[in-house]
Design an enzyme around this catalytic site. Structure first.
Site, PDB file in Angstrom:
ATOM      1  N   ASP A   1      60.538 -30.999  -1.115  1.00  0.00           N
ATOM      2  CA  ASP A   1      59.262 -31.049  -2.414  1.00  0.00           C
ATOM      3  C   ASP A   1      60.068 -30.288  -3.558  1.00  0.00           C
ATOM      4  O   ASP A   1      59.770 -28.848  -3.364  1.00  0.00           O
ATOM      5  CB  ASP A   1      57.827 -30.692  -1.866  1.00  0.00           C
ATOM      6  CG  ASP A   1      57.114 -30.666  -3.006  1.00  0.00           C
ATOM      7  OD1 ASP A   1      57.277 -30.886  -4.081  1.00  0.00           O
ATOM      8  OD2 ASP A   1      55.987 -30.069  -2.678  1.00  0.00           O
TER       9      ASP A   1
ATOM     10  N   GLU B   1      80.542  -0.986   0.041  1.00  0.00           N
ATOM     11  CA  GLU B   1      80.966  -2.289  -0.348  1.00  0.00           C
ATOM     12  C   GLU B   1      82.005  -2.765   0.721  1.00  0.00           C
ATOM     13  O   GLU B   1      82.718  -2.102   1.497  1.00  0.00           O
ATOM     14  CB  GLU B   1      81.891  -1.785  -1.574  1.00  0.00           C
ATOM     15  CG  GLU B   1      82.746  -2.878  -2.082  1.00  0.00           C
ATOM     16  CD  GLU B   1      83.557  -2.793  -3.470  1.00  0.00           C
ATOM     17  OE1 GLU B   1      83.002  -1.986  -4.166  1.00  0.00           O
ATOM     18  OE2 GLU B   1      84.693  -3.227  -3.518  1.00  0.00           O
TER      19      GLU B   1
ATOM     20  N   HIS C   1      81.827  -7.075  -9.290  1.00  0.00           N
ATOM     21  CA  HIS C   1      82.823  -7.511 -10.058  1.00  0.00           C
ATOM     22  C   HIS C   1      83.429  -8.807  -9.465  1.00  0.00           C
ATOM     23  O   HIS C   1      83.549  -9.011  -8.312  1.00  0.00           O
ATOM     24  CB  HIS C   1      83.886  -6.378  -9.924  1.00  0.00           C
ATOM     25  CG  HIS C   1      83.523  -4.860 -10.311  1.00  0.00           C
ATOM     26  ND1 HIS C   1      84.155  -3.771  -9.903  1.00  0.00           N
ATOM     27  CD2 HIS C   1      82.090  -4.332 -10.947  1.00  0.00           C
ATOM     28  CE1 HIS C   1      83.412  -2.855 -10.233  1.00  0.00           C
ATOM     29  NE2 HIS C   1      82.302  -3.145 -10.741  1.00  0.00           N
TER      30      HIS C   1
ATOM     31  N   GLU D   1      89.449  -9.157 -13.927  1.00  0.00           N
ATOM     32  CA  GLU D   1      88.338  -8.709 -13.146  1.00  0.00           C
ATOM     33  C   GLU D   1      87.240  -8.425 -14.190  1.00  0.00           C
ATOM     34  O   GLU D   1      87.447  -7.654 -15.092  1.00  0.00           O
ATOM     35  CB  GLU D   1      88.662  -7.257 -12.511  1.00  0.00           C
ATOM     36  CG  GLU D   1      87.284  -6.708 -11.872  1.00  0.00           C
ATOM     37  CD  GLU D   1      87.687  -5.335 -11.442  1.00  0.00           C
ATOM     38  OE1 GLU D   1      88.969  -4.757 -11.299  1.00  0.00           O
ATOM     39  OE2 GLU D   1      86.696  -4.439 -10.937  1.00  0.00           O
TER      40      GLU D   1
ATOM     41  N   ARG E   1      83.598  -7.110 -14.919  1.00  0.00           N
ATOM     42  CA  ARG E   1      82.962  -6.008 -14.206  1.00  0.00           C
ATOM     43  C   ARG E   1      81.429  -5.778 -14.487  1.00  0.00           C
ATOM     44  O   ARG E   1      80.718  -4.930 -13.920  1.00  0.00           O
ATOM     45  CB  ARG E   1      83.920  -4.511 -14.642  1.00  0.00           C
ATOM     46  CG  ARG E   1      84.935  -4.468 -14.105  1.00  0.00           C
ATOM     47  CD  ARG E   1      85.830  -3.184 -14.465  1.00  0.00           C
ATOM     48  NE  ARG E   1      85.091  -1.814 -13.959  1.00  0.00           N
ATOM     49  CZ  ARG E   1      85.337  -1.368 -12.808  1.00  0.00           C
ATOM     50  NH1 ARG E   1      86.095  -1.862 -11.990  1.00  0.00           N
ATOM     51  NH2 ARG E   1      84.791  -0.341 -12.422  1.00  0.00           N
TER      52      ARG E   1
HETATM   53  N1  GLU Z   1      79.229   0.760  -8.729  1.00  0.00           N
HETATM   54  C1  GLU Z   1      79.940   0.601 -10.009  1.00  0.00           C
HETATM   55  C2  GLU Z   1      79.136  -0.633 -10.731  1.00  0.00           C
HETATM   56  O1  GLU Z   1      77.901  -0.626 -10.908  1.00  0.00           O
HETATM   57  C3  GLU Z   1      81.470   0.104  -9.566  1.00  0.00           C
HETATM   58  C4  GLU Z   1      82.097   1.060  -8.776  1.00  0.00           C
HETATM   59  C5  GLU Z   1      83.588   0.598  -8.716  1.00  0.00           C
HETATM   60  O2  GLU Z   1      84.404   0.588  -9.648  1.00  0.00           O
HETATM   61  O3  GLU Z   1      83.834  -0.057  -7.579  1.00  0.00           O
HETATM   62  O4  GLU Z   1      80.050  -1.412 -11.246  1.00  0.00           O
HETATM   63 MG    MG Z   2      82.919  -0.796  -6.031  1.00  0.00          MG
END
Ligand code: GLU
Ligand code: MG
Length: 443
Positions: A53, A195, A244, A332, A334
């Site tokens: 739905d 991470e 990122h 990349e 960010r």
């Molecule tokens: N924690 C950081 C951010 O908010 C990034 C740190 C890093 O370069 O991995 O983007």
């Molecule tokens: Mg990082």
């Protein structure tokens, strides 16, 4: 070519003794949704006959046009190993379709597929490697998350002060069972922050993987008595959670961003892609940074960007070019954070980069200094603009960017903006604890 046929899936469900199959999709804000079925319904499910739905799903349809059908992507069939103690659970990620079988215009996975088709028409495939950061917080006696981490470690620290080590290891092992290739797992800058990076994939798989990754981290953290959050800035005064996005375009098996004879080993396409990202990033920010809270991360001093610049190495820039070359050459971005809808975020990134290539854009000069140390006049002198500094401004910038709006138009754009404006208004009218402590005694 597809990995699995219908018959393969029916056989795997039977041979593996699967008890439930989750038919998964996401709403426009990136919340994972599912309908669980038992193996008795698998034939029906694989013939696209499971209906939902749509009027009950955030941003989907209105009540009078609410029937929608789930079209499973057979190649996403996976057994979710971390569910094993409650019976065997498998999942299929689905596209959402109208009753006549046409793709539903409000399905975020469909929005990404449409931009990927455009890239394919230009000869490109789009690869993405995300870097998802998260915090682990202790639970209180009622099982509710606190903001206590019980951990004092910092970037890359080794146990025993790194209290998340064990959970990260469990997450990595669980993800490997799901077919992920884990490239790195480490403690991040803030206490309680972590991470885990997994190998890049084509953008559709990468977006599916981000959803699975977040679900896995949360599930395993909870089983260990912790709450995992991907909220962008859970604690004032310390680093926030970024996601990122590492991107590259491939043509005929070769990374088109790499040119050994180009400046810094980068091709003309790479520079145009960067220029496209910078030209559209303000319009993309409401998608890549979708929460009121997202903008509390995008402030100077925490390696999260707030100004529009690119650099080959400088982590204060919005766009960075990591050192690897050859087939690993990548751009990349960010500013995105892990609260975004990954399908929409990757769709707008790709659309921006392709626009740069189509229009032959060139980026401004590289910024090598720490932009956080530059005052507004120094930034203005170098033509460095600011990212939107609130959800409200980001929504205005989205509406002002026809290329980014087009990626979402008409359905997702309208629903997304309406939902986010409501969120912004709710936030603005609430009285925060900061206001109480600042004003209550003084006035
Ligand atoms: N924690 C950081 C951010 O908010 C990034 C740190 C890093 O370069 O991995 O983007
Ligand atoms: Mg990082």
């Amino acid at each position: 070519m597809s990995k699995y046929t219908k018959e393969d899936i029916i056989r795997m469900v039977e041979e593996e003794g699967v008890d439930f199959i989750r038919m998964q999709f996401t709403d426009i804000f990136g919340q994972g949704k599912n309908v669980a079925i038992t193996p008795s319904q698998i034939g029906k499910a694989l013939n696209n006959q499971i209906s939902i739905d749509g009027s009950s799903i955030e941003g989907f349809t209105r009540i009078h046009e609410s029937d929608q059908y789930l079209y499973p992507d057979f190649d996403t069939f996976t057994i979710l190993s971390w569910y094993e103690q409650q019976g065997k659970v498998a999942r299929l990620i689905c596209d959402v379709c109208n009753p006549d079988g046409t793709p539903f215009i409000g399905d975020p996975r469909g929005a990404l597929k449409r931009v990927l088709e455009k890239a394919a028409a230009m000869g490109y495939s789009f690869n993405v490697g995300p870097e998802c950061e998260f915090f682990l917080f202790e639970l209180d006696q009622n099982g509710r998350p606190t903001t206590k981490t019980g951990d004092e470690a910092g970037y890359f620290d080794l146990g025993p002060i790194d209290h998340g080590d064990q959970i990260r290891r469990e997450v990595c092992l669980a993800l490997e069972k799901l077919g992920f290739e884990i490239e790195a797992s480490h403690h991040e800058c803030a206490a309680g922050q972590h991470e885990i990076d997994f190998k890049y994939a084509d953008a559709l798989t990468a977006a599916d993987n981000i959803i699975t990754f977040k679900q896995t981290v949360k599930k395993i953290a909870y089983a260990n008595g912790f709450h995992a959050t991907f909220m962008p800035k859970p604690i004032y005064g310390t680093a926030g959670n970024g996601m990122h996005i590492n991107m590259s375009l491939f043509k005929d098996g070769k990374n088109v961003f790499y040119d050994p004879n180009g400046p810094r080993g980068l091709s003309k396409e790479a520079y145009s892609f960067i220029a496209g990202l910078l030209a559209h990033v303000k319009g993309m920010t409401a998608i890549t940074n979708p929460l009121v809270n997202s903008y509390k991360r995008l402030v100077p001093g925490y390696e999260a960007p707030c100004y529009l610049a690119w650099s080959a190495s400088n982590r204060s820039a919005l766009v960075r070019i990591p050192a690897a070359r050859g087939n690993s050459t990548r751009v990349e971005l960010r500013n995105p954070d892990p609260s975004c809808n990954p399908y929409l975020a990757l769709a707008v990134c790709l659309a921006a980069g392709l626009d740069g290539i189509e229009k032959g854009m060139t980026p401004p000069d590289e910024i090598t200094e720490n932009i956080f140390d530059m005052d507004p006049a120094a930034r203005a002198a170098q033509g460095i603009e600011d990212l939107p500094n609130s959800l409200e401004h980001a929504l205005d910038d989205l509406q002002a960017d026809p290329i980014i709006s087009q990626v979402l138009a008409p359905h997702i754009l309208t629903q997304y903006i309406a939902g986010k404006k409501k969120e912004w208004e709710e936030y603005c009218t609430r009285v925060s604890s900061w206001e109480i402590s600042k004003y209550m005694v003084l006035y």
